[in-house]
Design a protein around this motif. Structure first.
Motif, short mmCIF file in Angstrom:
data_model
loop_
_atom_site.label_atom_id
_atom_site.label_comp_id
_atom_site.label_asym_id
_atom_site.label_seq_id
_atom_site.Cartn_x
_atom_site.Cartn_y
_atom_site.Cartn_z
N ILE A 57 0.42 44.00 -21.76
CA ILE A 57 0.82 43.00 -22.76
C ILE A 57 0.05 43.22 -24.06
O ILE A 57 0.62 43.22 -25.16
N ILE A 58 -1.27 43.42 -23.93
CA ILE A 58 -2.10 43.61 -25.13
C ILE A 58 -1.69 44.88 -25.86
O ILE A 58 -1.62 44.91 -27.10
N ASN A 59 -1.41 45.94 -25.12
CA ASN A 59 -0.98 47.19 -25.77
C ASN A 59 0.29 46.98 -26.58
O ASN A 59 0.44 47.54 -27.67
N ARG A 60 1.19 46.15 -26.06
CA ARG A 60 2.42 45.88 -26.82
C ARG A 60 2.13 44.99 -28.02
O ARG A 60 2.82 45.08 -29.04
N MET A 61 1.11 44.14 -27.94
CA MET A 61 0.74 43.30 -29.08
C MET A 61 0.20 44.13 -30.24
O MET A 61 0.37 43.77 -31.41
N VAL A 62 -0.48 45.24 -29.92
CA VAL A 62 -1.17 46.00 -30.97
C VAL A 62 -0.50 47.35 -31.24
O VAL A 62 -1.15 48.28 -31.73
N ARG A 63 0.78 47.44 -30.94
CA ARG A 63 1.48 48.69 -31.25
C ARG A 63 1.42 48.96 -32.75
O ARG A 63 1.53 48.05 -33.58
N PHE A 64 1.25 50.23 -33.10
CA PHE A 64 1.12 50.63 -34.50
C PHE A 64 2.39 50.28 -35.28
O PHE A 64 2.33 49.74 -36.39
N ASN A 65 3.54 50.57 -34.71
CA ASN A 65 4.83 50.30 -35.34
C ASN A 65 5.25 48.87 -35.01
O ASN A 65 5.46 48.53 -33.84
N TYR A 66 5.37 48.03 -36.02
CA TYR A 66 5.68 46.61 -35.76
C TYR A 66 7.01 46.44 -35.06
O TYR A 66 7.25 45.44 -34.38
N ARG A 67 7.93 47.41 -35.20
CA ARG A 67 9.24 47.29 -34.55
C ARG A 67 9.12 47.41 -33.03
O ARG A 67 9.96 46.91 -32.29
N LYS A 68 8.07 48.08 -32.56
CA LYS A 68 7.87 48.27 -31.12
C LYS A 68 6.95 47.20 -30.54
O LYS A 68 6.70 47.18 -29.34
N ARG A 69 6.45 46.33 -31.40
CA ARG A 69 5.56 45.25 -31.00
C ARG A 69 6.39 44.07 -30.49
O ARG A 69 7.60 44.01 -30.69
N TYR A 70 5.74 43.09 -29.86
CA TYR A 70 6.40 41.81 -29.64
C TYR A 70 6.85 41.27 -31.00
O TYR A 70 6.10 41.32 -31.98
#
Length: 685
Positions: A239-252
């Motif tokens: 979950i945290i990894n998805r929160m801090v994805r570099f590309n905002y489109r791939k983030r929550y």
């Protein structure tokens, strides 16, 4: 520190920050005793009249937004705003407490449950913030305060204008690339919160967080943060990894998405949430029935291209709502309403979305607009009634439910909602009447039976209460709440073995029913079944290690069979979780007293008094200590204070106990009191 009074009455106590675009002060109001506030100054880059006019409008808009946000309990409140010497100021409440920097300490990682709790608390705030179209822009531990009064997390220091797009070294570690480039997104806040979570899991100080910048993958830009030496829950890490994805489109994209994923990995009992969802389903009752009429009405008013556009936007809003993306639903419905400001159906649905976001004021406003467009819409009155109830405006809620009933006299849900509001206003007769009417209209309405049963128990109509719970169980043998509530009633009736069976049935249906374990443990303790009681309290702490009441009740249980040291350990654990817990201080004082440690007992009672000067039990218990210490005047003073408070609180037996001790002391006799108020060993709050 400064003789100048801002706005004529704010004296500067301390300069908290001195930046290029303005200053932040800690101030006190000279007209109010013991008052402290935060004042932020915003300098104008130019004295040009046109520039000032534009800035003034922007500033007023920002102040209005901060005022709306501050109406929520976990967001720093706006006190006022003003302009002075072509400089703009906002005054906000000063939150007494400690920043999260005091909890995220170097070398002391927080555990999974602590981090999930932290994330959930802040994400729930962000749901509200983002629903107003606001991005915080500066999520970091210093801007998250643990409020001293209730230990809740409060979000402070909202950034306005383009302050959040600055290239200063003190916030780069929390800033995603799109914010750095001036392209803010809602999930820029989610990125920053993800970095906070990483720091908490690894035990990184504020200075060490900056090292994360050097640990990014050079090709992808992703943060490489997981430490082989610290075991991290895989699902939480994902979950945290998805929160801090570099590309905002791939983030929550939305805070609600993160919350939904967090709920899947928590062990917290969701019974209360399910209850809330059932209530929310009531709000939506009847919407489907008015869709055809509503759509037909606005189709007659609009040209076909606009009809098609609005239908598309409305349907997309409905789809987003049903998918749980309430912020997205609001955005689409906003556009639908712009195309046709008289679309009552869109206001209804947007109000439902705001309700789900916890923005009850906006939900109420949308329902009001729907009512003004269609005064015969019973569902809109019903929706507004629930919004008013959530806002604590029960009289207004009752008026709306009553109007809904006038328009649709067969609406069992409206009677039920009105019954809940009557119960809040202590109109027991009115509440029971409404629940009974709801049952008459809908004979298998289990929630109405359940609420009527709870109310009847409070009115000491215990036989009738049990009959209501029996009915719920007959309709739905898997309703754990009905077994639990019947168990409570059996306990009050001194039917302990019947209560044990009901609590056990509730637990068998819902193995994470914390309240059922707690009450069953208490019954076992009363019956002298020490092992069984201890197992129930232990079961609670396995489900939720931060459930303070379990430590309190287990401590009381240990005290009951003379394990004073064990009781002290439990009360101490409770105080680690809640440093202002009066029951823990009072009960630990009792345990220290029975061990002969008068000094420690006195300190605990005095601490309880310092937290709440109306705590009669603490005064009484301290009077016991002072009597033992032969401090006659101090003991009399404490017993007199206790007696006065007991009398005010209707505690007749305890009042008489205090009066008896006063009489003994005033007759120059100093025997140690042999009894304490009956609640002395059993304070369980």
């Amino acid at each position: 520190m400064n003789s100048h009074l801002l706005n004529g009455h704010y004296r500067i106590v301390k300069v908290l920050n001195d930046g290029e675009k303005g200053k932040t002060y800690l101030v006190e109001d000279v007209n109010l005793a013991d008052s402290q506030f935060i004042v932020k100054q915003f300098r104008s880059p130019s004295s040009n009249p046109q520039t000032l006019t534009i800035l003034r409008r922007l500033f007023d808009s920002k102040a209005a937004t901060l005022e709306k946000l501050g109406q929520h309990d976990k967001i720093q409140k706006l006190i006022t705003s003003f302009e002075e010497n072509e400089e703009f100021y906002i005054v906000q409440e000063f939150i007494f407490g400690n920043p999260l920097t005091d909890e995220i300490i170097q070398g002391q990682p927080l555990n999974k449950d602590q981090v999930i709790s932290l994330l959930s608390d802040i994400l729930e705030i962000l749901v509200i913030v983002h629903s107003y179209g606001v991005i915080h822009r500066d999520i970091n531990p210093a801007n998250i305060i643990r409020r001293e009064s209730d230990k809740k997390l409060v979000l402070v220091n909202f950034v306005t204008g383009n302050e959040g797009i600055t290239n200063t070294d003190d916030n780069l570690e929390y800033m995603p690339i799109e914010q750095f480039n001036g392209n803010l997104k809602y999930n820029s806040d989610i990125y920053a919160l993800g970095v906070v979570a990483i720091a908490a899991l690894l035990g990184l100080s504020a200075n060490e967080i900056s090292n994360l910048r050097t640990q990014k993958n050079r090709l992808t830009g992703e943060i490489v943060w997981q430490n082989k030496n610290i075991k991290i829950n895989r699902k939480l890490a994902r979950i945290i990894n998805r929160m801090v994805r570099f590309n905002y489109r791939k983030r929550y994209q939305y805070a609600t998405e993160v919350l939904d994923d967090l709920k899947k990995i928590t062990n917290v009992d969701n019974d209360q949430q399910k209850q809330h969802q059932k209530k929310l389903l009531l709000v939506l009752t009847g919407v489907a029935g008015c869709i055809t009429l509503g759509v037909g009405a606005w189709q007659l008013r609009l040209p076909k291209p606009l009809i098609d556009a609005q239908q598309t936007l409305y349907q997309e809003g409905v789809n987003q709502y049903e998918a749980g993306n309430y912020e997205g639903a609001v955005e689409n419905l906003n556009q639908a309403i712009k195309l046709d400001p008289k679309n009552a159906l869109a206001y209804n649905k947007r109000g439902d979305a705001y309700y789900r976001l916890g923005d009850y004021e906006q939900a109420q406003a949308d329902s009001s607009q729907a009512i003004s467009l269609n005064p015969q819409d019973a569902n809109a009155y019903f929706d507004r009634g629930f919004a008013f109830s959530e806002l604590g405006k029960y009289k207004e809620a009752i008026a709306d439910y009553t109007q809904a009933i006038k328009l649709n006299s067969q609406d069992a849900y409206a009677y039920y909602g009105r019954g809940l509001a009557h119960a809040q206003l202590k109109d027991n007769k009115g509440a029971i009447g409404d629940f009974s009417k709801a049952i008459a209209l809908k004979p298998e309405y289990t929630e109405a039976y359940l609420q009527r049963g709870i109310l009847r128990r409070r009115l000491r109509q215990r036989i009738e209460a049990i009959q209501d719970f029996d009915t719920v169980i007959k309709i739905n043998p898997s309703d754990a709440k009905a077994y639990y509530q019947r168990g409570l009633t059996q306990s009050i009736n001194k039917q302990k073995y019947a209560a044990l069976k009901d609590y056990t049935d509730a637990i068998n249906i819902n193995p994470k029913y914390i309240e059922a374990y707690l009450n069953r443990g208490d019954v076992y303790s009363d019956l002298g079944d020490n092992l069984e009681a201890t197992e129930d309290y232990n079961a609670i702490l396995q489900i939720d290690p931060k459930f303070t009441a379990a430590y309190i009740h287990r401590g009381i249980h240990r005290f009951s069979f003379g394990d004073y040291k064990g009781a002290i350990q439990d009360y101490t654990e409770a105080l680690k979780l809640d440093s202002n817990n009066l029951a823990a201080y009072n009960n630990r004082g009792n345990a220290y007293l029975d061990l002969g440690n008068k000094k420690a007992a006195n300190q605990d009672y005095s601490r309880a008094i310092a937290i709440n000067g109306s705590n009669a039990l603490a005064y009484y218990n301290r009077g016991v200590i002072r009597t033992k210490q032969k401090n006659k005047q101090g003991a009399i003073a404490d017993f007199k204070k206790a007696a006065k408070l007991f009398q005010q609180q209707g505690e007749k037996d305890s009042y008489q106990d205090a009066q008896r001790e006063i009489a003994i002391l005033q007759n120059n006799s100093l025997p140690a009191p042999t009894t304490r108020p009956k609640s002395g060993k059993r304070e369980k709050r």
